[in-house]
Design a protein around this motif. Structure first.
Motif, PDB file in Angstrom:
ATOM      1  N   LYS A  14      54.903  31.600  49.036  1.00  0.00           N
ATOM      2  CA  LYS A  14      54.496  33.003  49.578  1.00  0.00           C
ATOM      3  C   LYS A  14      55.453  33.942  50.039  1.00  0.00           C
ATOM      4  O   LYS A  14      56.497  33.287  50.616  1.00  0.00           O
ATOM      5  CB  LYS A  14      53.208  32.680  50.635  1.00  0.00           C
ATOM      6  CG  LYS A  14      52.548  33.966  51.024  1.00  0.00           C
ATOM      7  CD  LYS A  14      51.998  33.664  52.293  1.00  0.00           C
ATOM      8  CE  LYS A  14      51.102  34.690  53.149  1.00  0.00           C
ATOM      9  NZ  LYS A  14      51.642  35.964  53.130  1.00  0.00           N
ATOM     10  N   GLY A  15      55.430  35.083  49.824  1.00  0.00           N
ATOM     11  CA  GLY A  15      56.589  35.805  50.675  1.00  0.00           C
ATOM     12  C   GLY A  15      57.155  36.808  49.764  1.00  0.00           C
ATOM     13  O   GLY A  15      58.095  37.916  50.271  1.00  0.00           O
ATOM     14  N   LYS A  16      57.115  36.838  48.307  1.00  0.00           N
ATOM     15  CA  LYS A  16      57.933  37.777  47.493  1.00  0.00           C
ATOM     16  C   LYS A  16      57.651  39.214  47.769  1.00  0.00           C
ATOM     17  O   LYS A  16      58.433  39.948  47.774  1.00  0.00           O
ATOM     18  CB  LYS A  16      57.939  37.051  46.177  1.00  0.00           C
ATOM     19  CG  LYS A  16      58.340  35.775  45.873  1.00  0.00           C
ATOM     20  CD  LYS A  16      57.980  35.156  44.561  1.00  0.00           C
ATOM     21  CE  LYS A  16      56.339  34.776  44.289  1.00  0.00           C
ATOM     22  NZ  LYS A  16      55.718  33.651  45.054  1.00  0.00           N
ATOM     23  N   THR A  17      56.473  39.397  47.692  1.00  0.00           N
ATOM     24  CA  THR A  17      55.959  40.985  47.686  1.00  0.00           C
ATOM     25  C   THR A  17      56.263  41.410  49.145  1.00  0.00           C
ATOM     26  O   THR A  17      56.780  42.324  49.644  1.00  0.00           O
ATOM     27  CB  THR A  17      54.649  40.976  47.441  1.00  0.00           C
ATOM     28  OG1 THR A  17      54.427  40.671  46.023  1.00  0.00           O
ATOM     29  CG2 THR A  17      53.993  42.626  47.645  1.00  0.00           C
ATOM     30  N   MET A  43      44.112  45.537  42.736  1.00  0.00           N
ATOM     31  CA  MET A  43      43.216  45.555  43.786  1.00  0.00           C
ATOM     32  C   MET A  43      43.858  46.449  44.867  1.00  0.00           C
ATOM     33  O   MET A  43      44.845  47.191  44.892  1.00  0.00           O
ATOM     34  CB  MET A  43      43.198  43.953  44.375  1.00  0.00           C
ATOM     35  CG  MET A  43      42.468  42.941  43.668  1.00  0.00           C
ATOM     36  SD  MET A  43      42.772  41.347  44.375  1.00  0.00           S
ATOM     37  CE  MET A  43      42.317  41.570  46.045  1.00  0.00           C
ATOM     38  N   GLU A  44      42.820  46.587  45.795  1.00  0.00           N
ATOM     39  CA  GLU A  44      43.173  47.685  46.834  1.00  0.00           C
ATOM     40  C   GLU A  44      43.937  46.596  47.936  1.00  0.00           C
ATOM     41  O   GLU A  44      43.370  46.097  49.022  1.00  0.00           O
ATOM     42  CB  GLU A  44      41.849  48.125  47.344  1.00  0.00           C
ATOM     43  CG  GLU A  44      42.106  49.168  48.434  1.00  0.00           C
ATOM     44  CD  GLU A  44      42.691  50.421  47.855  1.00  0.00           C
ATOM     45  OE1 GLU A  44      43.399  51.128  48.821  1.00  0.00           O
ATOM     46  OE2 GLU A  44      42.537  50.877  46.822  1.00  0.00           O
ATOM     47  N   TYR A  45      45.275  46.643  47.612  1.00  0.00           N
ATOM     48  CA  TYR A  45      46.167  45.897  48.786  1.00  0.00           C
ATOM     49  C   TYR A  45      46.177  46.928  50.062  1.00  0.00           C
ATOM     50  O   TYR A  45      46.536  48.073  49.917  1.00  0.00           O
ATOM     51  CB  TYR A  45      47.467  45.401  47.977  1.00  0.00           C
ATOM     52  CG  TYR A  45      47.065  44.284  47.150  1.00  0.00           C
ATOM     53  CD1 TYR A  45      47.141  43.123  47.527  1.00  0.00           C
ATOM     54  CD2 TYR A  45      46.886  44.747  45.758  1.00  0.00           C
ATOM     55  CE1 TYR A  45      46.919  41.932  46.484  1.00  0.00           C
ATOM     56  CE2 TYR A  45      46.780  43.637  44.640  1.00  0.00           C
ATOM     57  CZ  TYR A  45      46.905  42.550  45.220  1.00  0.00           C
ATOM     58  OH  TYR A  45      46.532  41.149  44.283  1.00  0.00           O
ATOM     59  N   SER A  46      46.505  46.129  51.030  1.00  0.00           N
ATOM     60  CA  SER A  46      46.710  47.176  52.302  1.00  0.00           C
ATOM     61  C   SER A  46      48.058  47.848  52.415  1.00  0.00           C
ATOM     62  O   SER A  46      47.994  49.057  52.670  1.00  0.00           O
ATOM     63  CB  SER A  46      46.872  46.115  53.487  1.00  0.00           C
ATOM     64  OG  SER A  46      45.732  45.500  53.654  1.00  0.00           O
ATOM     65  N   ARG A 166      43.509  36.832  53.376  1.00  0.00           N
ATOM     66  CA  ARG A 166      43.089  37.454  54.571  1.00  0.00           C
ATOM     67  C   ARG A 166      43.567  38.844  54.662  1.00  0.00           C
ATOM     68  O   ARG A 166      44.866  39.013  54.208  1.00  0.00           O
ATOM     69  CB  ARG A 166      43.563  37.138  55.926  1.00  0.00           C
ATOM     70  CG  ARG A 166      42.708  35.805  55.968  1.00  0.00           C
ATOM     71  CD  ARG A 166      43.128  34.750  57.029  1.00  0.00           C
ATOM     72  NE  ARG A 166      44.721  34.247  56.809  1.00  0.00           N
ATOM     73  CZ  ARG A 166      45.622  33.951  57.586  1.00  0.00           C
ATOM     74  NH1 ARG A 166      45.514  34.225  58.943  1.00  0.00           N
ATOM     75  NH2 ARG A 166      46.835  33.935  57.258  1.00  0.00           N
ATOM     76  N   LYS A 167      42.872  40.082  54.806  1.00  0.00           N
ATOM     77  CA  LYS A 167      43.280  41.495  54.650  1.00  0.00           C
ATOM     78  C   LYS A 167      44.469  41.536  55.858  1.00  0.00           C
ATOM     79  O   LYS A 167      44.077  41.173  56.919  1.00  0.00           O
ATOM     80  CB  LYS A 167      42.051  42.329  54.887  1.00  0.00           C
ATOM     81  CG  LYS A 167      42.526  43.713  54.975  1.00  0.00           C
ATOM     82  CD  LYS A 167      41.483  44.722  55.092  1.00  0.00           C
ATOM     83  CE  LYS A 167      41.880  46.268  54.643  1.00  0.00           C
ATOM     84  NZ  LYS A 167      40.782  46.938  54.398  1.00  0.00           N
ATOM     85  N   GLY A 168      45.605  42.242  55.508  1.00  0.00           N
ATOM     86  CA  GLY A 168      46.447  42.312  56.297  1.00  0.00           C
ATOM     87  C   GLY A 168      47.631  41.264  56.538  1.00  0.00           C
ATOM     88  O   GLY A 168      48.604  41.399  56.652  1.00  0.00           O
ATOM     89  N   ILE A 169      47.255  40.212  55.856  1.00  0.00           N
ATOM     90  CA  ILE A 169      48.251  39.021  55.693  1.00  0.00           C
ATOM     91  C   ILE A 169      48.511  38.850  54.467  1.00  0.00           C
ATOM     92  O   ILE A 169      49.782  38.730  53.896  1.00  0.00           O
ATOM     93  CB  ILE A 169      47.596  37.678  56.431  1.00  0.00           C
ATOM     94  CG1 ILE A 169      47.232  37.964  57.929  1.00  0.00           C
ATOM     95  CG2 ILE A 169      48.664  36.611  56.409  1.00  0.00           C
ATOM     96  CD1 ILE A 169      48.359  38.445  58.843  1.00  0.00           C
ATOM     97  N   GLU A 170      47.562  38.358  53.498  1.00  0.00           N
ATOM     98  CA  GLU A 170      47.806  38.269  52.187  1.00  0.00           C
ATOM     99  C   GLU A 170      47.549  39.519  51.125  1.00  0.00           C
ATOM    100  O   GLU A 170      48.081  39.481  50.026  1.00  0.00           O
ATOM    101  CB  GLU A 170      46.853  37.060  51.663  1.00  0.00           C
ATOM    102  CG  GLU A 170      47.344  35.767  52.001  1.00  0.00           C
ATOM    103  CD  GLU A 170      47.144  35.328  53.592  1.00  0.00           C
ATOM    104  OE1 GLU A 170      47.834  34.395  54.129  1.00  0.00           O
ATOM    105  OE2 GLU A 170      45.929  35.728  53.923  1.00  0.00           O
ATOM    106  N   PHE A 171      46.728  40.255  51.580  1.00  0.00           N
ATOM    107  CA  PHE A 171      46.363  41.393  50.779  1.00  0.00           C
ATOM    108  C   PHE A 171      46.163  42.824  51.724  1.00  0.00           C
ATOM    109  O   PHE A 171      46.100  42.586  52.924  1.00  0.00           O
ATOM    110  CB  PHE A 171      45.377  41.287  50.060  1.00  0.00           C
ATOM    111  CG  PHE A 171      43.910  41.400  50.513  1.00  0.00           C
ATOM    112  CD1 PHE A 171      43.240  42.492  50.351  1.00  0.00           C
ATOM    113  CD2 PHE A 171      43.641  40.202  50.792  1.00  0.00           C
ATOM    114  CE1 PHE A 171      42.031  42.401  50.908  1.00  0.00           C
ATOM    115  CE2 PHE A 171      42.208  39.926  51.529  1.00  0.00           C
ATOM    116  CZ  PHE A 171      41.599  41.105  51.615  1.00  0.00           C
TER     117      PHE A 171
END
Length: 171
Positions: A14-17, A43-46, A166-171
């Protein structure tokens, strides 16, 4: 910047984006103009809200629904190729100081376009443009031309316990 370098953030961790977004924010806060293109994602990413806070970051998605567990459709390929054409122009016109090609390695893995097209696009960019390519499975040809390569390695991940994104952490 006199010379723009090529970064690759790859690997199964995790962490590339997230790393490329951090670099984008840093560049924007330093007065740089940033173009952030997301391949495969629809998708609707934060992070899409970043333009509300930092006007010198522009973000675009060149994906539809997630097809990672299926084969890409003709429409998926078309959307990716249209995105690639936009990114070619962005890299060539020199309007932006930093260009992020998020998940472009995944697009290459699924053969939405060719490695040769991406290599040519990077080679033909305006000399001052810094470019970041993210995503698992970075092709060796991309790694070879890069000035900086970081591999994110998964050691442990809470997804294995069944925790969903989780919104704000993964998306």
């Amino acid at each position: 910047m006199e010379k723009g370098y090529v970064h690759v953030y790859t690997g199964n961790g995790k962490g590339k984006t997230t790393a490329s977004l951090g670099l984008s924010v840093r560049a924007a806060l330093a007065g740089k103009k940033v173009f952030f293109g997301q391949f495969v994602k629809g998708m609707e990413y934060s992070e899409l809200k970043i333009v509300d806070y930092l006007p010198n970051i522009e973000i675009h998605q060149f994906g539809r629904d997630c097809f990672i567990y299926n084969d890409p459709t003709e429409e998926d390929i078309l959307v990716a190729k249209e995105g690639l054409e936009i990114c070619k122009e962005v890299l060539k016109n020199g309007e932006y100081d930093l260009v992020v090609l998020d998940e472009i390695n995944i697009a290459l893995y699924y053969k939405l376009f060719s490695v040769e097209e991406v290599l040519e696009m990077i080679k033909e960019r305006e000399h001052h443009v810094e470019v970041v390519l993210t995503g698992r499975y970075a092709p060796e040809e991309i790694v070879e031309i890069a000035d900086l390569v970081t591999e994110m390695k998964e050691v442990k991940h809470y997804y294995t316990t069944g925790l969903m994104a989780r919104k704000g952490i993964e998306f």
